[in-house]
Every structure is written in structure tokens, then in C-alpha cells.
Design a protein around this motif. Sequence first.
Motif, PDB file in Angstrom:
ATOM      1  N   ARG A  68       0.833  -1.208   0.000  1.00 35.84           N
ATOM      2  CA  ARG A  68       0.000   0.000   0.000  1.00 35.84           C
ATOM      3  C   ARG A  68       0.869   1.259   0.000  1.00 35.84           C
ATOM      4  N   ALA A  69       1.921   1.254   0.808  1.00 35.08           N
ATOM      5  CA  ALA A  69       2.813   2.409   0.871  1.00 35.08           C
ATOM      6  C   ALA A  69       3.509   2.635  -0.474  1.00 35.08           C
ATOM      7  N   TYR A  70       3.927   1.559  -1.117  1.00 30.54           N
ATOM      8  CA  TYR A  70       4.580   1.664  -2.419  1.00 30.54           C
ATOM      9  C   TYR A  70       3.606   2.203  -3.469  1.00 30.54           C
ATOM     10  N   PHE A  71       2.380   1.686  -3.470  1.00 25.26           N
ATOM     11  CA  PHE A  71       1.373   2.159  -4.420  1.00 25.26           C
ATOM     12  C   PHE A  71       1.099   3.647  -4.220  1.00 25.26           C
ATOM     13  N   ARG A  72       0.968   4.069  -2.958  1.00 28.92           N
ATOM     14  CA  ARG A  72       0.706   5.485  -2.671  1.00 28.92           C
ATOM     15  C   ARG A  72       1.834   6.362  -3.211  1.00 28.92           C
ATOM     16  N   ALA A  73       3.072   5.917  -3.022  1.00 35.32           N
ATOM     17  CA  ALA A  73       4.215   6.704  -3.488  1.00 35.32           C
ATOM     18  C   ALA A  73       4.229   6.806  -5.005  1.00 35.32           C
ATOM     19  N   VAL A  74       3.888   5.707  -5.696  1.00 37.30           N
ATOM     20  CA  VAL A  74       3.860   5.728  -7.160  1.00 37.30           C
ATOM     21  C   VAL A  74       2.760   6.656  -7.661  1.00 37.30           C
ATOM     22  N   VAL A  75       1.600   6.629  -7.022  1.00 35.53           N
ATOM     23  CA  VAL A  75       0.497   7.499  -7.430  1.00 35.53           C
ATOM     24  C   VAL A  75       0.864   8.956  -7.229  1.00 35.53           C
ATOM     25  N   ARG A  76       1.523   9.276  -6.138  1.00 36.94           N
ATOM     26  CA  ARG A  76       1.951  10.656  -5.900  1.00 36.94           C
ATOM     27  C   ARG A  76       2.954  11.085  -6.977  1.00 36.94           C
ATOM     28  N   ARG A  77       3.852  10.183  -7.344  1.00 35.91           N
ATOM     29  CA  ARG A  77       4.817  10.473  -8.416  1.00 35.91           C
ATOM     30  C   ARG A  77       4.089  10.641  -9.742  1.00 35.91           C
ATOM     31  N   PHE A  78       3.039   9.843  -9.952  1.00 37.46           N
ATOM     32  CA  PHE A  78       2.289   9.897 -11.205  1.00 37.46           C
ATOM     33  C   PHE A  78       1.637  11.260 -11.406  1.00 37.46           C
ATOM     34  N   GLY A  79       1.181  11.859 -10.336  1.00 34.93           N
ATOM     35  CA  GLY A  79       0.464  13.122 -10.442  1.00 34.93           C
ATOM     36  C   GLY A  79       1.331  14.348 -10.299  1.00 34.93           C
ATOM     37  N   SER A  80       2.656  14.162 -10.279  1.00 35.62           N
ATOM     38  CA  SER A  80       3.533  15.314 -10.075  1.00 35.62           C
ATOM     39  C   SER A  80       4.853  15.108 -10.794  1.00 35.62           C
ATOM     40  N   GLY A  81       5.419  16.189 -11.278  1.00 31.58           N
ATOM     41  CA  GLY A  81       6.726  16.114 -11.921  1.00 31.58           C
ATOM     42  C   GLY A  81       7.864  16.383 -10.963  1.00 31.58           C
ATOM     43  N   ASP A  82       7.573  16.492  -9.675  1.00 28.05           N
ATOM     44  CA  ASP A  82       8.579  16.815  -8.677  1.00 28.05           C
ATOM     45  C   ASP A  82       9.514  15.624  -8.472  1.00 28.05           C
ATOM     46  N   ALA A  83      10.784  15.833  -8.723  1.00 26.18           N
ATOM     47  CA  ALA A  83      11.769  14.755  -8.581  1.00 26.18           C
ATOM     48  C   ALA A  83      11.951  14.331  -7.133  1.00 26.18           C
ATOM     49  N   ALA A  84      11.471  15.137  -6.192  1.00 24.19           N
ATOM     50  CA  ALA A  84      11.623  14.798  -4.774  1.00 24.19           C
ATOM     51  C   ALA A  84      10.865  13.529  -4.424  1.00 24.19           C
ATOM     52  N   PHE A  85       9.855  13.176  -5.230  1.00 24.01           N
ATOM     53  CA  PHE A  85       9.079  11.969  -4.958  1.00 24.01           C
ATOM     54  C   PHE A  85       9.846  10.697  -5.310  1.00 24.01           C
ATOM     55  N   GLU A  86      10.908  10.827  -6.105  1.00 24.75           N
ATOM     56  CA  GLU A  86      11.645   9.645  -6.535  1.00 24.75           C
ATOM     57  C   GLU A  86      12.228   8.869  -5.355  1.00 24.75           C
ATOM     58  N   GLU A  87      12.792   9.579  -4.389  1.00 24.60           N
ATOM     59  CA  GLU A  87      13.379   8.913  -3.231  1.00 24.60           C
ATOM     60  C   GLU A  87      12.324   8.166  -2.433  1.00 24.60           C
ATOM     61  N   ASP A  88      11.143   8.753  -2.311  1.00 29.35           N
ATOM     62  CA  ASP A  88      10.046   8.107  -1.595  1.00 29.35           C
ATOM     63  C   ASP A  88       9.646   6.812  -2.293  1.00 29.35           C
ATOM     64  N   VAL A  89       9.569   6.854  -3.620  1.00 32.96           N
ATOM     65  CA  VAL A  89       9.225   5.653  -4.386  1.00 32.96           C
ATOM     66  C   VAL A  89      10.283   4.578  -4.178  1.00 32.96           C
ATOM     67  N   ASP A  90      11.544   4.958  -4.254  1.00 31.19           N
ATOM     68  CA  ASP A  90      12.640   3.990  -4.077  1.00 31.19           C
ATOM     69  C   ASP A  90      12.605   3.358  -2.683  1.00 31.19           C
ATOM     70  N   GLN A  91      12.391   4.180  -1.670  1.00 32.64           N
ATOM     71  CA  GLN A  91      12.375   3.669  -0.302  1.00 32.64           C
ATOM     72  C   GLN A  91      11.216   2.702  -0.077  1.00 32.64           C
ATOM     73  N   THR A  92      10.043   3.052  -0.567  1.00 30.80           N
ATOM     74  CA  THR A  92       8.891   2.176  -0.352  1.00 30.80           C
ATOM     75  C   THR A  92       9.013   0.893  -1.163  1.00 30.80           C
ATOM     76  N   ARG A  93       9.650   0.974  -2.340  1.00 33.49           N
ATOM     77  CA  ARG A  93       9.866  -0.246  -3.120  1.00 33.49           C
ATOM     78  C   ARG A  93      10.822  -1.182  -2.392  1.00 33.49           C
ATOM     79  N   ARG A  94      11.884  -0.618  -1.823  1.00 34.50           N
ATOM     80  CA  ARG A  94      12.836  -1.448  -1.063  1.00 34.50           C
ATOM     81  C   ARG A  94      12.168  -2.040   0.177  1.00 34.50           C
ATOM     82  N   ALA A  95      11.327  -1.244   0.829  1.00 28.96           N
ATOM     83  CA  ALA A  95      10.615  -1.741   2.018  1.00 28.96           C
ATOM     84  C   ALA A  95       9.690  -2.891   1.645  1.00 28.96           C
TER      85      ALA A  95
END
Length: 205
Positions: free
Chosen positions: A41-68
Motif C-alpha cells: 500500500r505504501a509503495y502504491f501510494r508513493a507511485v500514485v503521488r509520483r504519477f500526479g507530479s513532476g517533482d523529482a523529490a518523490f523519486e526517493e520516496d518511491v525507491d524507499q517504499t519499493r525497497r521496504a
Amino acid sequence: LLRGANTFVGGILALIAYALWPTWERRQVSEVMAEMLGASRAYFRAVVRRFGSGDAAFEEDVDQTRRAWRRARSNAEVSVDRVSSEPKITAEKLGCLNSMLASSHALVHAIMGLEAGSLQSKPETPPKAFETFADHVEFTLYFLAATLRGSSTAAQTLPRLREDHRRLMEARNSFSPQDEYVLIETDRITTSLNTLREQVVKYAS
């Protein structure tokens, strides 16, 4: 000789302690599986947030949740493997656990497809139907985890993801041609999550 004797005595004491107070993996596997769903769920949320924004700051969140998620997935696989070697675990229960692992893997592969697609195309504001679908996916994963943790009513209140996806298909004009992957991956998410729902309910009952 002394070291060997001490090791032997220590092993005997450990076996006696285990016989008197066994720690059965079957008492913990539900929680481990619930944690894996929470990580999904956390990984999906991070991907959706990245999907709706061009902010590169979301990339780290996506990577962390994928590793988790990968750590949680590994823990779940180990837990199910341990359960399979314990007495009193039925073939039906073990089958449900392995099926849940397979469905959760298919689910996250679809989420990875969303992530990969969002990196290839320019992020745009998703339509309302996509936002509703994403909210309901998170809602479903949350309550499936609650069901594994012992809630008897959680799975009865879940949204109808197939209807959400139908409305998403009706809004396909909101997507550009290069964003057709969204419709494909959300269909895969719907199928795997609906299957996972059936397996979790069956296991919990």
C-alpha cells in the motif's frame, strides 16, 4: 572436549525450552503477511503521488517504499516456508498463503508497471476516476491487512474495484495515447487485488 560438552548441553536445554514453550510460526505468519500488504500500500501510494507530479523529490520516496516492500516480501516468503514445515498446518491454509504470495507479487508487478510508465511519459493531472480508483486500492489493501490481523468485518466493507476500473475506462479520453499503460496496469491491479481479497477472506475464515 569441554567446548563440545557445553555445546551439547546448551543444545539440549534449548530443545527442552522449545518443547515447553514452542514459538510456532503459524501464530505469526498472518501478521507478517499483513505487513507485506501494508508495504504494498505504501509503495502504491508513493507511485500514485509520483504519477500526479513532476517533482523529482518523490523519486526517493518511491525507491524507499519499493525497497521496504521487497524486505517485507522476503520476510513473508520465509515465514510461509517455516509454516510449511510445522505440524498442524492444513494443506488448505498453506495453499491460501502461497496463493496470497503469488497474487501480491502480481499486484506489485502491476504497480511497478505504473511506475515505469510514469517515468517514460510527462506526468499530468490524473482524472477524477483515477483518483477514486487509487483511493479504493489503498482502502482495500488496508482492510485486507486488518482482516489478516483478526478483524471479522473489514473485508465486508471493501469497494468494488472492477466498477472503479470501468469508470476509469470510460474516462480514457482524459489520457493521452502514450498513457494507455495506465488502463492496462490498473486492470492488472484490479484483477490481482480482487483475487487477493478472495484468498485473504478464505484464509481468515
